[in-house]
Design an enzyme around this catalytic site. Structure first.
Site, PDB file in Angstrom:
ATOM      1  N   CYS A  35       0.769  -1.315   0.272  1.00 15.57           N
ATOM      2  CA  CYS A  35       0.391   0.178  -0.377  1.00 15.57           C
ATOM      3  C   CYS A  35       0.642   1.036   0.196  1.00 15.57           C
ATOM      4  O   CYS A  35       0.079   2.520  -0.317  1.00 15.57           O
ATOM      5  CB  CYS A  35      -1.088   0.037   1.371  1.00 15.57           C
ATOM      6  SG  CYS A  35       0.196   0.027   2.511  1.00 15.57           S
ATOM      7  N   ASP A  37       1.993   2.761   2.460  1.00 14.97           N
ATOM      8  CA  ASP A  37       2.139   3.588   3.185  1.00 14.97           C
ATOM      9  C   ASP A  37       3.233   3.583   4.310  1.00 14.97           C
ATOM     10  O   ASP A  37       3.873   2.438   4.653  1.00 14.97           O
ATOM     11  CB  ASP A  37       0.825   2.871   4.673  1.00 14.97           C
ATOM     12  CG  ASP A  37      -0.421   3.643   3.935  1.00 14.97           C
ATOM     13  OD1 ASP A  37      -0.179   4.289   2.935  1.00 14.97           O
ATOM     14  OD2 ASP A  37      -1.503   2.453   4.568  1.00 14.97           O
ATOM     15  N   CYS A  60      -3.126   4.822   6.276  1.00 10.80           N
ATOM     16  CA  CYS A  60      -4.363   5.091   5.526  1.00 10.80           C
ATOM     17  C   CYS A  60      -5.268   6.035   6.993  1.00 10.80           C
ATOM     18  O   CYS A  60      -3.995   4.927   8.284  1.00 10.80           O
ATOM     19  CB  CYS A  60      -5.115   3.805   5.777  1.00 10.80           C
ATOM     20  SG  CYS A  60      -4.975   2.874   6.590  1.00 10.80           S
ATOM     21  N   CYS A 104      -2.352  -2.883   8.792  1.00 10.63           N
ATOM     22  CA  CYS A 104      -2.075  -1.802   9.339  1.00 10.63           C
ATOM     23  C   CYS A 104      -1.852  -2.074  10.520  1.00 10.63           C
ATOM     24  O   CYS A 104      -1.048  -1.238  10.896  1.00 10.63           O
ATOM     25  CB  CYS A 104      -4.068  -0.506   8.803  1.00 10.63           C
ATOM     26  SG  CYS A 104      -4.324  -0.981   7.262  1.00 10.63           S
TER      27      CYS A 104
HETATM   28 FE1  FES Z   1      -1.633   0.795   3.734  1.00  7.52          FE
HETATM   29 FE2  FES Z   1      -3.501   0.411   5.878  1.00  7.52          FE
HETATM   30  S1  FES Z   1      -4.226   0.502   3.978  1.00  7.52           S
HETATM   31  S2  FES Z   1      -1.474   0.332   6.425  1.00  7.52           S
END
Ligand code: FES
Length: 147
Positions: A35, A37, A60, A104
């Site tokens: 993702c 992140d 997110c 996450c």
């Molecule tokens: Fe990447 Fe939540 S979608 S940490």
């Protein structure tokens, strides 16, 4: 039933412990390749206790809520207790996360462990090999990399 619990929404809207600790004793940064992140945790450590903790999360809402809750759970606690914190415990403290958002909360667990590892490394504190299995936060190679 709403997708996100009230606690998730609260910690997303009003995250606790956001920011940077200048001269932190340990810093851990981890990312999720899928993702994109990124989560960074800063620790202030006195003896074996975490006296302060802050985070920066570029991610997110669930990652922000997980960071916020995780920092609340380890603040003022001994390092030994912080090392036991699992992503499941973070998700439970948030009254749950949707299944597709559990990863996450994994970032929060990994970022805390990476920050503690950084503290150990800086202070030449020995720890058992394999104690920090996430290769994204350590220089040496290991074959037990987590998803
Ligand atoms: Fe990447 Fe939540 S979608 S940490």
């Amino acid at each position: 039933m709403p997708l996100y619990s009230e606690k998730v929404m609260d910690h997303f809207r009003n995250p606790r412990n956001v920011g940077v600790i200048e001269n932190a004793d340990g810093v851990g940064e981890v990312g999720n390749a899928k993702c994109g992140d990124i989560m960074k945790i800063y620790l202030k450590i006195d003896g074996s206790n975490i006296t302060d903790v802050k985070f920066e999360t570029f991610g997110c809402g669930s990652a922000i809520a997980s960071s916020s809750m995780a920092t609340e759970l380890i603040k003022g606690k001994p390092l030994s207790e912080a090392l036991q914190l699992t992503n499941r415990a973070v998700a439970e403290a948030l009254d749950g996360l949707p299944a597709h958002k559990m990863h996450c909360s994994v970032l929060a667990e990994e970022a805390i462990k990476a920050a503690i590892k950084d503290y150990y490394d800086r202070n030449h504190i020995a720890y058992p090999y394999g104690m920090f299995p996430d290769c994204s936060c350590c220089e040496h190679q290991c074959d037990s990399q987590q998803q």
